[in-house]
Write a protein that holds these residues in place. Structure first.
Motif, PDB file in Angstrom:
ATOM      1  N   ALA A  88       0.831  -1.209   0.000  1.00  0.00           N
ATOM      2  CA  ALA A  88       0.000   0.000   0.000  1.00  0.00           C
ATOM      3  C   ALA A  88       0.861   1.253   0.000  1.00  0.00           C
ATOM      4  O   ALA A  88       0.518   2.255  -0.638  1.00  0.00           O
ATOM      5  N   GLU A  89       1.993   1.177   0.674  1.00  0.00           N
ATOM      6  CA  GLU A  89       2.874   2.352   0.763  1.00  0.00           C
ATOM      7  C   GLU A  89       3.616   2.647  -0.535  1.00  0.00           C
ATOM      8  O   GLU A  89       4.311   3.655  -0.635  1.00  0.00           O
ATOM      9  N   ASP A  90       3.466   1.797  -1.535  1.00  0.00           N
ATOM     10  CA  ASP A  90       4.035   2.081  -2.860  1.00  0.00           C
ATOM     11  C   ASP A  90       3.108   2.966  -3.684  1.00  0.00           C
ATOM     12  O   ASP A  90       3.470   3.401  -4.776  1.00  0.00           O
ATOM     13  N   THR A  91       1.915   3.214  -3.175  1.00  0.00           N
ATOM     14  CA  THR A  91       0.964   4.070  -3.894  1.00  0.00           C
ATOM     15  C   THR A  91       1.518   5.468  -4.067  1.00  0.00           C
ATOM     16  O   THR A  91       1.908   6.118  -3.097  1.00  0.00           O
ATOM     17  N   ALA A  92       1.563   5.922  -5.310  1.00  0.00           N
ATOM     18  CA  ALA A  92       2.143   7.229  -5.620  1.00  0.00           C
ATOM     19  C   ALA A  92       2.025   7.477  -7.117  1.00  0.00           C
ATOM     20  O   ALA A  92       1.688   6.566  -7.886  1.00  0.00           O
ATOM     21  N   VAL A  93       2.332   8.692  -7.517  1.00  0.00           N
ATOM     22  CA  VAL A  93       2.567   8.988  -8.925  1.00  0.00           C
ATOM     23  C   VAL A  93       4.044   8.722  -9.194  1.00  0.00           C
ATOM     24  O   VAL A  93       4.908   9.224  -8.471  1.00  0.00           O
ATOM     25  N   TYR A  94       4.307   7.938 -10.217  1.00  0.00           N
ATOM     26  CA  TYR A  94       5.673   7.565 -10.560  1.00  0.00           C
ATOM     27  C   TYR A  94       6.126   8.351 -11.788  1.00  0.00           C
ATOM     28  O   TYR A  94       5.405   8.430 -12.794  1.00  0.00           O
ATOM     29  N   TYR A  95       7.323   8.902 -11.680  1.00  0.00           N
ATOM     30  CA  TYR A  95       7.897   9.710 -12.746  1.00  0.00           C
ATOM     31  C   TYR A  95       9.226   9.103 -13.193  1.00  0.00           C
ATOM     32  O   TYR A  95       9.988   8.609 -12.362  1.00  0.00           O
ATOM     33  N   CYS A  96       9.505   9.196 -14.480  1.00  0.00           N
ATOM     34  CA  CYS A  96      10.854   8.894 -14.932  1.00  0.00           C
ATOM     35  C   CYS A  96      11.532  10.204 -15.328  1.00  0.00           C
ATOM     36  O   CYS A  96      10.861  11.194 -15.651  1.00  0.00           O
ATOM     37  N   ALA A  97      12.844  10.189 -15.268  1.00  0.00           N
ATOM     38  CA  ALA A  97      13.620  11.381 -15.568  1.00  0.00           C
ATOM     39  C   ALA A  97      14.922  10.978 -16.231  1.00  0.00           C
ATOM     40  O   ALA A  97      15.425   9.860 -16.017  1.00  0.00           O
ATOM     41  N   CYS A 107      24.870   5.920 -11.146  1.00  0.00           N
ATOM     42  CA  CYS A 107      23.706   6.780 -11.307  1.00  0.00           C
ATOM     43  C   CYS A 107      23.248   7.216  -9.921  1.00  0.00           C
ATOM     44  O   CYS A 107      23.706   6.674  -8.905  1.00  0.00           O
ATOM     45  N   THR A 108      22.349   8.168  -9.894  1.00  0.00           N
ATOM     46  CA  THR A 108      21.896   8.697  -8.618  1.00  0.00           C
ATOM     47  C   THR A 108      20.376   8.681  -8.536  1.00  0.00           C
ATOM     48  O   THR A 108      19.690   8.857  -9.551  1.00  0.00           O
ATOM     49  N   ILE A 109      19.858   8.478  -7.323  1.00  0.00           N
ATOM     50  CA  ILE A 109      18.410   8.606  -7.112  1.00  0.00           C
ATOM     51  C   ILE A 109      18.084   9.942  -6.442  1.00  0.00           C
ATOM     52  O   ILE A 109      16.983  10.139  -5.944  1.00  0.00           O
ATOM     53  N   LEU A 110      19.042  10.845  -6.458  1.00  0.00           N
ATOM     54  CA  LEU A 110      18.733  12.230  -6.127  1.00  0.00           C
ATOM     55  C   LEU A 110      18.142  12.880  -7.375  1.00  0.00           C
ATOM     56  O   LEU A 110      18.447  12.465  -8.492  1.00  0.00           O
ATOM     57  N   PRO A 111      17.298  13.897  -7.215  1.00  0.00           N
ATOM     58  CA  PRO A 111      16.567  14.451  -8.374  1.00  0.00           C
ATOM     59  C   PRO A 111      17.394  15.379  -9.261  1.00  0.00           C
ATOM     60  O   PRO A 111      16.890  16.413  -9.720  1.00  0.00           O
ATOM     61  N   HIS A 112      18.618  15.004  -9.577  1.00  0.00           N
ATOM     62  CA  HIS A 112      19.488  15.830 -10.408  1.00  0.00           C
ATOM     63  C   HIS A 112      19.349  15.405 -11.864  1.00  0.00           C
ATOM     64  O   HIS A 112      20.300  14.929 -12.484  1.00  0.00           O
ATOM     65  N   TYR A 113      18.165  15.577 -12.376  1.00  0.00           N
ATOM     66  CA  TYR A 113      17.851  15.163 -13.736  1.00  0.00           C
ATOM     67  C   TYR A 113      17.314  16.346 -14.528  1.00  0.00           C
ATOM     68  O   TYR A 113      16.753  17.283 -13.966  1.00  0.00           O
ATOM     69  N   ASP A 114      17.476  16.274 -15.842  1.00  0.00           N
ATOM     70  CA  ASP A 114      17.156  17.416 -16.699  1.00  0.00           C
ATOM     71  C   ASP A 114      15.769  17.344 -17.318  1.00  0.00           C
ATOM     72  O   ASP A 114      15.138  18.369 -17.552  1.00  0.00           O
ATOM     73  N   TYR A 115      15.317  16.138 -17.624  1.00  0.00           N
ATOM     74  CA  TYR A 115      14.040  15.969 -18.309  1.00  0.00           C
ATOM     75  C   TYR A 115      13.158  15.043 -17.487  1.00  0.00           C
ATOM     76  O   TYR A 115      13.629  14.020 -16.976  1.00  0.00           O
ATOM     77  N   TRP A 116      11.885  15.420 -17.413  1.00  0.00           N
ATOM     78  CA  TRP A 116      10.943  14.682 -16.587  1.00  0.00           C
ATOM     79  C   TRP A 116       9.684  14.348 -17.382  1.00  0.00           C
ATOM     80  O   TRP A 116       9.229  15.142 -18.204  1.00  0.00           O
ATOM     81  N   GLY A 117       9.124  13.174 -17.092  1.00  0.00           N
ATOM     82  CA  GLY A 117       7.839  12.825 -17.666  1.00  0.00           C
ATOM     83  C   GLY A 117       6.703  13.389 -16.832  1.00  0.00           C
ATOM     84  O   GLY A 117       6.923  14.040 -15.800  1.00  0.00           O
ATOM     85  N   GLN A 118       5.480  13.127 -17.281  1.00  0.00           N
ATOM     86  CA  GLN A 118       4.284  13.655 -16.613  1.00  0.00           C
ATOM     87  C   GLN A 118       3.792  12.760 -15.489  1.00  0.00           C
ATOM     88  O   GLN A 118       2.963  13.190 -14.671  1.00  0.00           O
ATOM     89  N   GLY A 119       4.276  11.543 -15.440  1.00  0.00           N
ATOM     90  CA  GLY A 119       3.920  10.655 -14.346  1.00  0.00           C
ATOM     91  C   GLY A 119       2.801   9.689 -14.678  1.00  0.00           C
ATOM     92  O   GLY A 119       1.983   9.934 -15.566  1.00  0.00           O
ATOM     93  N   THR A 120       2.791   8.572 -13.952  1.00  0.00           N
ATOM     94  CA  THR A 120       1.725   7.580 -14.068  1.00  0.00           C
ATOM     95  C   THR A 120       1.326   7.143 -12.658  1.00  0.00           C
ATOM     96  O   THR A 120       2.192   6.926 -11.804  1.00  0.00           O
ATOM     97  N   GLN A 121       0.035   7.026 -12.430  1.00  0.00           N
ATOM     98  CA  GLN A 121      -0.467   6.718 -11.093  1.00  0.00           C
ATOM     99  C   GLN A 121      -0.382   5.219 -10.825  1.00  0.00           C
ATOM    100  O   GLN A 121      -0.832   4.406 -11.650  1.00  0.00           O
ATOM    101  N   VAL A 122       0.153   4.887  -9.675  1.00  0.00           N
ATOM    102  CA  VAL A 122       0.153   3.515  -9.181  1.00  0.00           C
ATOM    103  C   VAL A 122      -0.612   3.490  -7.864  1.00  0.00           C
ATOM    104  O   VAL A 122      -0.268   4.227  -6.941  1.00  0.00           O
ATOM    105  N   THR A 123      -1.643   2.666  -7.794  1.00  0.00           N
ATOM    106  CA  THR A 123      -2.449   2.546  -6.588  1.00  0.00           C
ATOM    107  C   THR A 123      -2.464   1.090  -6.156  1.00  0.00           C
ATOM    108  O   THR A 123      -2.844   0.205  -6.938  1.00  0.00           O
ATOM    109  N   VAL A 124      -2.017   0.848  -4.929  1.00  0.00           N
ATOM    110  CA  VAL A 124      -1.988  -0.501  -4.383  1.00  0.00           C
ATOM    111  C   VAL A 124      -3.045  -0.564  -3.281  1.00  0.00           C
ATOM    112  O   VAL A 124      -2.903   0.066  -2.233  1.00  0.00           O
ATOM    113  N   SER A 125      -4.080  -1.313  -3.548  1.00  0.00           N
ATOM    114  CA  SER A 125      -5.200  -1.361  -2.607  1.00  0.00           C
ATOM    115  C   SER A 125      -6.017  -2.615  -2.841  1.00  0.00           C
ATOM    116  O   SER A 125      -6.132  -3.095  -3.975  1.00  0.00           O
ATOM    117  N   SER A 126      -6.588  -3.128  -1.754  1.00  0.00           N
ATOM    118  CA  SER A 126      -7.480  -4.279  -1.879  1.00  0.00           C
ATOM    119  C   SER A 126      -8.929  -3.819  -2.010  1.00  0.00           C
ATOM    120  O   SER A 126      -9.825  -4.646  -2.137  1.00  0.00           O
TER     121      SER A 126
END
Length: 126
Positions: A88-97, A107-126
């Protein structure tokens, strides 16, 4: 026009799986490191995973280590995020960059990226 488009999000039950895709248009991803980020309501954006331009190096947040796998197919100009054992805690809007980084072995998982997508919603729920 440089563009990143995410797809593959949706509603899934806890314990289920999804595969997100990040497709590039207007440029080729060969020389770019790619990161996946997510943002849940009321929370700050967090880095989830990244992959360097060659695909030889990846990095994961502790919260997804062992459950998520990032990969890339430069021939298809696409990067993937395979998400298993979703919670459930994975629920979020996911973006690639993307960031131009043809020579780095890391590579880094800090947000030091130049181009970003608009995102896709992921909802984890029963």
């Amino acid at each position: 026009q440089l563009q990143l488009v995410e797809s593959g999000g949706g509603l899934v039950q806890p314990g289920g799986s999804l595969r997100l895709s990040c497709a590039a248009s207007g440029f080729t991803l060969d020389h770019y490191a790619i990161g996946w980020f997510r943002q849940a309501p009321g929370k700050e954006r967090e880095g989830v995973s990244c992959i360097n331009s060659s695909g030889g190096s990846t990095n994961y947040a502790d919260s997804v280590e062992g459950r998520f796998t990032i990969s890339r197919d430069n021939a298809k100009n696409t990067v993937y995020l395979q998400m298993n054992s979703l919670k459930a805690e994975d629920t979020a809007v996911y973006y690639c960059a993307a960031r131009m980084d043809p020579y780095s072995a890391h590579c880094t998982i800090l947000p030091h990226y130049d181009y970003w997508g608009q995102g896709t919603q992921v909802t984890v729920s029963s």
